[in-house]
Design a protein around this motif. Structure first.
Motif, mmCIF file in Angstrom:
data_model
loop_
_atom_site.group_PDB
_atom_site.id
_atom_site.type_symbol
_atom_site.label_atom_id
_atom_site.label_comp_id
_atom_site.label_asym_id
_atom_site.label_seq_id
_atom_site.Cartn_x
_atom_site.Cartn_y
_atom_site.Cartn_z
ATOM 1 N N UNK A 135 0.830 -1.208 0.000
ATOM 2 C CA UNK A 135 0.000 0.000 0.000
ATOM 3 C C UNK A 135 0.859 1.251 0.000
ATOM 4 N N UNK A 136 0.418 2.266 -0.721
ATOM 5 C CA UNK A 136 1.150 3.538 -0.759
ATOM 6 C C UNK A 136 0.509 4.539 0.195
ATOM 7 N N UNK A 137 1.318 5.493 0.678
ATOM 8 C CA UNK A 137 0.751 6.535 1.538
ATOM 9 C C UNK A 137 -0.098 7.501 0.724
ATOM 10 N N UNK A 138 0.459 7.907 -0.433
ATOM 11 C CA UNK A 138 -0.291 8.749 -1.371
ATOM 12 C C UNK A 138 -0.800 10.046 -0.741
ATOM 13 N N UNK A 139 -0.133 10.514 0.314
ATOM 14 C CA UNK A 139 -0.499 11.821 0.881
ATOM 15 C C UNK A 139 -0.344 12.882 -0.212
ATOM 16 N N UNK A 140 -1.232 13.889 -0.202
ATOM 17 C CA UNK A 140 -1.269 14.774 -1.370
ATOM 18 C C UNK A 140 -0.080 15.748 -1.384
ATOM 19 N N UNK A 141 0.360 16.197 -0.234
ATOM 20 C CA UNK A 141 1.548 17.066 -0.248
ATOM 21 C C UNK A 141 2.804 16.211 -0.411
ATOM 22 N N UNK A 142 3.545 16.422 -1.501
ATOM 23 C CA UNK A 142 4.766 15.626 -1.655
ATOM 24 C C UNK A 142 5.749 15.961 -0.540
ATOM 25 N N UNK A 143 6.687 15.060 -0.315
ATOM 26 C CA UNK A 143 7.763 15.353 0.621
ATOM 27 C C UNK A 143 8.627 16.452 0.045
ATOM 28 N N UNK A 144 8.958 17.416 0.870
ATOM 29 C CA UNK A 144 9.780 18.517 0.387
ATOM 30 C C UNK A 144 10.446 19.218 1.549
ATOM 31 N N UNK A 145 11.369 20.097 1.237
ATOM 32 C CA UNK A 145 12.174 20.726 2.277
ATOM 33 C C UNK A 145 12.845 21.973 1.714
ATOM 34 N N UNK A 146 13.065 22.956 2.558
ATOM 35 C CA UNK A 146 13.954 24.072 2.222
ATOM 36 C C UNK A 146 15.067 24.052 3.267
ATOM 37 N N UNK A 147 16.302 24.042 2.784
ATOM 38 C CA UNK A 147 17.427 23.967 3.721
ATOM 39 C C UNK A 147 18.426 25.068 3.431
ATOM 40 N N UNK A 148 19.020 25.592 4.477
ATOM 41 C CA UNK A 148 20.087 26.580 4.312
ATOM 42 C C UNK A 148 21.203 26.264 5.296
ATOM 43 N N UNK A 149 22.353 25.940 4.744
ATOM 44 C CA UNK A 149 23.522 25.716 5.594
ATOM 45 C C UNK A 149 24.408 26.937 5.457
ATOM 46 N N UNK A 150 24.605 27.606 6.563
ATOM 47 C CA UNK A 150 25.342 28.863 6.574
ATOM 48 C C UNK A 150 26.456 28.737 7.616
ATOM 49 N N UNK A 151 27.663 28.460 7.134
ATOM 50 C CA UNK A 151 28.776 28.250 8.064
ATOM 51 C C UNK A 151 28.505 27.019 8.919
#
Lengths: 163, 724
Positions: free
Chosen positions: B340-356
């Motif tokens: 079975x799939x989760x099929x949640x409508x919001x895809x997995x996603x991310x915003x990342x910022x590595x600063x030093x």
């Protein structure tokens, strides 16, 4: 290229490198209206539903060039907290959303349905409301759609009285 | 003060047992007889009932709450809101003990920089039950802290002060919470005050509208997909479409000259591109040619063959009395459930910022702590310098109990020196899901002379759920000898039967399977309750009476009996086929919450149509009965979708389908027109809500179909084999 379209009542001109860019990304990223959602990118789930000239459109698969000169309505322009659209009012009264991600698409599809069929039957709803909701809020949505139809009818009566 | 010390000692002892203990045991016990060891039984009790209280930061109100200058309270929630209504429930609990109105409480996701990090996860239907005691205590502590400051400022004895809606009065003077808090730098954390009596509750127990209702109706940008950071670029990660692919090499030449390419990032385990726009990133990604080592010939049949009772390792998780002895008259049925799939409508996603040496991660995740640790480890950062800012989740369902894409985004950000946003395509969501594992069940039963079960045995096999899940140490699974997720719902609940046994087998699959809302419950209850129904038919007994007679008399058993009776009564359960419709019955216990359901079905064009579902559930004290109803309705529809339509296949090494539609799910037209929910309260604390109602739905539908058509459906998704 430049494309002009009216978004939520305001004329916008956007400069887009590729005229085939889906309207969804122009609305979300260029115009920063995040209420219209990305779900699948293939017009299969309806999370990206908005109105183009009052017709429900799955904007993830609708090239922006087709919106030139047209009227686009997103969830942000459907109504607001001071002046909710009957569909939004009904959604609040029935406490429909769970995770909420698919809800704008459903509300826009419902608004389009009510434009055409002011008092939809269950069959009308089944045939026209074909988006996907994973939380399974269909049961409350159906109640909300019937309620929205009532609220919209009352609104029309009240407005005609005022005139 | 002495009491306080005792209290905190008690807390830390509990912490050791539940949190530290399991991870450090390090005992491997393959093929364990779980039921024989009192320690295993006890741990299993905790794992299964999931009623352990929440333990992180429970003596520090200051990191949970902020008093704002306009006299509102910000509650930094370590639990995520994914639709289950937790924010509303905890706002009610906090408002109650703080003596503020509901609209004075604003719940926000706690960023990990606030320190209020859940060291476990949002999942397992534990948020409200786990926070019930500590959050009300923290709220009451904050109230006392504010009252103490007010007493000083007002020069009134604290005992003469009272609070209404965040306004403190006494001796003719008033002061708001905000005024009381103003300028205070050092707070003294008091002993835990006496909590409100249930009869005085103003908000707890009320069907209050969701606190996130407006945001969700007016399209506010609250989800991970909506998150941005100034100057951010877009990333994409190349993913194999075949199962079991390991990265060999990447040819990035063609992609390097594509418009908008900022950087192509080749790591040991992934290839990513960073671009100026999302569409450019997707195009460049498609131009990268990766060589993978993959399983090419795998298909669904091979998976089904693997997933068969008798393969892999086993553990007896429950046993009473003897085996069947004489094999005459033993009824055996086999059941299967698919991937079975989760099929949640919001895809997995991310915003990342590595600063030093710092990282900022905006993400919709069920595991803030784990995500933070993984980013810190891979980028060699101090964990305290990684700030995970969680957003609302566009569906969780267990899919976001592991969100390692935060690491990939962070690596891409580090390379380009700017924030990077990236998310999965729908095809990637379907092919790289952490699926609900397929299962196979062999169930045997034998009737005695009175027509009740003399013996019952459930043998079942599942892929990983908790095993190798990153969230739960494998030591726990090894110690128990069984996958703690796969066994959910696999136990025999009719413990008045003299002889019974449940045995769980575990097979490792070549693709990731893990947490899917309710874990083993959906498939296990489908199999068990279908079998029970078949035995009731064989015994020529009413399915409800047959069940009630074989349930024991422990407190949980009595609660189970009560929901069974309530569902049958509310639905007017009848075994007569009327106007082309039949009813089906099933019941389950999950995480100490019993639930019974009656469904009414008909057959139209050889398709099963569900008209009405009646749910009776006993989640204990209902903090918000409306949201509990919403969870019941949602579970009924999500469960229906899973048992009637959903199925992933494996074709030539690829998981398929990769889009909604071909991955068929319940739509508006399929949802029942009537869902009737009856809530019972068999205990005075809140219990699990978000998963237990997924248990009975599969068997209840199958049992109704059996009574309507005579056909016993034994495989999910349920499909009629003949014209009815």
């Amino acid at each position: 290229m430049e494309i002009s379209l009216t978004v939520n009542g305001i004329l916008k001109t956007v400069d887009i490198a590729d005229e085939n860019t889906p309207l969804l990304w122009v609305v979300r990223d260029t115009l920063d209206l995040k209420g219209t959602k990305f779900g699948c990118g293939k017009a299969a789930c309806g999370a990206c539903t908005l109105l183009v000239d009052d017709e429900a459109v799955r904007s993830c698969s609708y090239p922006v060039k087709f919106a030139e000169g047209k009227k686009v309505t997103t969830i942000e322009g459907l109504g607001d907290r001071e002046n909710p659209h009957p569909v939004q009012q009904a959604w609040i009264e029935e406490i429909v959303p769970q995770c909420g991600y698919c809800q704008p698409g459903f509300m826009m599809a419902t608004a389009a349905l009510l434009n055409k069929v002011p008092k939809p039957t269950d069959e009308d709803i089944d045939k026209n409301i074909i988006n996907v909701c994973r939380c399974g809020t269909y049961y409350r949505m159906r109640k909300a759609i019937h309620k929205a139809a009532e609220l919209q009818a009352e609104k029309v009566i009240n407005e005609s009285k005022e005139v | 003060m002495a009491d306080k010390e005792k209290d905190s000692k008690k807390v830390s002892r509990r912490k050791f047992l539940v949190k530290g203990g399991l991870g450090t045991i390090g005992v491997v016990a393959i093929g364990a007889y779980l039921f024989r060891s009192p320690i295993r039984r006890q741990i299993l009790g905790v794992v299964n009932s999931l009623e352990a209280p929440y333990l992180d930061n429970i003596d520090q109100p200051m990191i949970w709450f902020e008093v704002t200058s306009d006299n509102n309270i910000l509650l930094h929630s370590p639990k995520m809101e994914m639709g289950q209504g937790t924010f509303t429930g905890i706002a009610q609990m906090a408002a109650e003990e703080l003596s503020v109105s509901m609209n004075q409480i604003q719940v926000v996701h706690a960023a990990s920089s606030t320190g209020n990090v859940d060291s476990f996860a949002t999942g397992g239907s534990t948020s409200i039950s786990g926070l019930w005691k500590p959050l009300r205590e923290l709220s009451a502590m904050l109230r006392v802290m504010l009252l103490k400051e007010a007493a000083l400022k007002m020069n009134v004895d604290i005992d003469q002060l009272s609070v209404v809606d965040g306004v403190i009065s006494g001796n003719g003077k008033t002061l708001t919470y905000a005024q009381a808090a103003e300028g205070v730098e050092n707070w003294e954390v008091p002993d835990v005050p006496v909590l409100k009596d249930a009869k005085d509750y103003k908000y707890i127990g009320q069907p209050i509208a969701r606190v996130d209702l407006d945001a969700k109706v007016y399209g506010d940008p609250i989800f991970g997909m909506d998150a941005e950071m100034p100057g951010m670029l877009y990333g994409a990660v190349v993913r194999a479409s075949k199962i079991g692919s390991t990265f060999i090499s990447a040819d990035t030449k063609a992609a390097e000259s594509m418009p908008g390419v900022v950087k192509i990032v080749v790591e040991d385990d992934f290839v990513g591109v960073v671009e100026n726009s999302m569409i450019e990133a997707e195009n460049a990604k498609d131009a990268i040619n990766v060589t993978w080592d993959s399983y090419d010939n795998l298909n669904t049949d091979a998976i089904v063959k693997m997933m068969t009772v008798g393969n892999g390792k086993s553990s007896v998780i429950q046993k009473n009395g003897d085996s069947f002895g004489d094999q005459d008259e033993v009824v055996t049925l086999e059941f299967r459930s698919p991937i079975g799939a989760h099929a949640q409508i919001e895809p997995n996603g991310v915003v990342a910022f590595v600063d030093g040496d710092t990282a900022t991660i905006k993400i919709s995740t069920q595991v803030v702590g784990l995500t933070r640790k993984e980013v810190a480890k891979r980028l060699d950062l101090d964990v305290e310098k990684v700030n995970v800012i969680p957003t609302y989740l566009g569906g969780g369902f267990g899919r976001r109990l592991h969100t390692p894409h935060a690491v990939q985004a962070a690596i891409m950000s580090k390379v380009v020196g700017k924030p990077v946003k990236y998310f999965f395509s729908r095809k990637e969501e379907f092919q790289h899901d952490m699926f609900r594992p397929p299962t196979h069940h062999v169930i045997k039963g034998k009737l005695n002379e009175e027509g009740y079960l003399a013996g019952l045995e459930h043998q079942f096999v599942s892929g990983d759920v908790a095993t190798d899940s990153a969230l739960i140490p494998n030591a726990l699974t090894n110690f128990l000898g069984a996958d703690v997720g796969a066994i959910r719902g696999g136990f025999i609940q009719y413990t008045a039967i003299p002889n019974f046994k449940a045995e769980c087998w575990h097979v490792e699959l070549p693709f990731a399977t893990s947490w899917w809302r309710s874990l083993g419950l959906l498939a296990n209850t489908f199999a068990m309750e279908s079998f029970i129904d078949e035995m009731a038919l064989k015994a020529n007994m009413n399915a409800v009476d047959f069940r009630l007679h074989q349930i024991a008399d422990e407190p949980i058993d009595i609660r189970l009996k009560n929901v069974i009776k309530a569902a049958a009564e509310k639905a007017n359960y009848s075994e007569e086929v009327k106007d082309g419709r039949a009813m089906g019955f099933a019941a389950s216990i999950d995480a100490n919450t019993p639930c019974a359901q009656v469904v009414e079905v008909s057959i139209v064009d050889n398709e099963i149509v569900v008209h009405k579902v009646t749910v009776a559930m006993d989640p204990g004290l209902a903090v918000n009965p409306d949201q509990i109803r919403a969870q019941c309705e949602g579970c009924v529809i999500m469960g229906m979708s899973a048992v009637l339509y959903e199925q992933m296949f494996v074709e030539d090494g690829e998981l398929t389908p990769t889009i909604y539609g071909p991955y068929q799910m319940a739509l508006m037209k399929n949802a029942p027109k009537e869902i009737d929910v009856v809530l019972l309260q068999g205990k005075d604390t809140p219990g699990a809500v978000g998963e237990p109602p997924l248990g009975p739905i599969g068997a209840a539908i199958a049992n109704a179909v059996r009574r309507l058509t005579g056909e016993r459906l034994t495989e999910l998704p349920l499909k009629l084999s003949k014209k009815a």
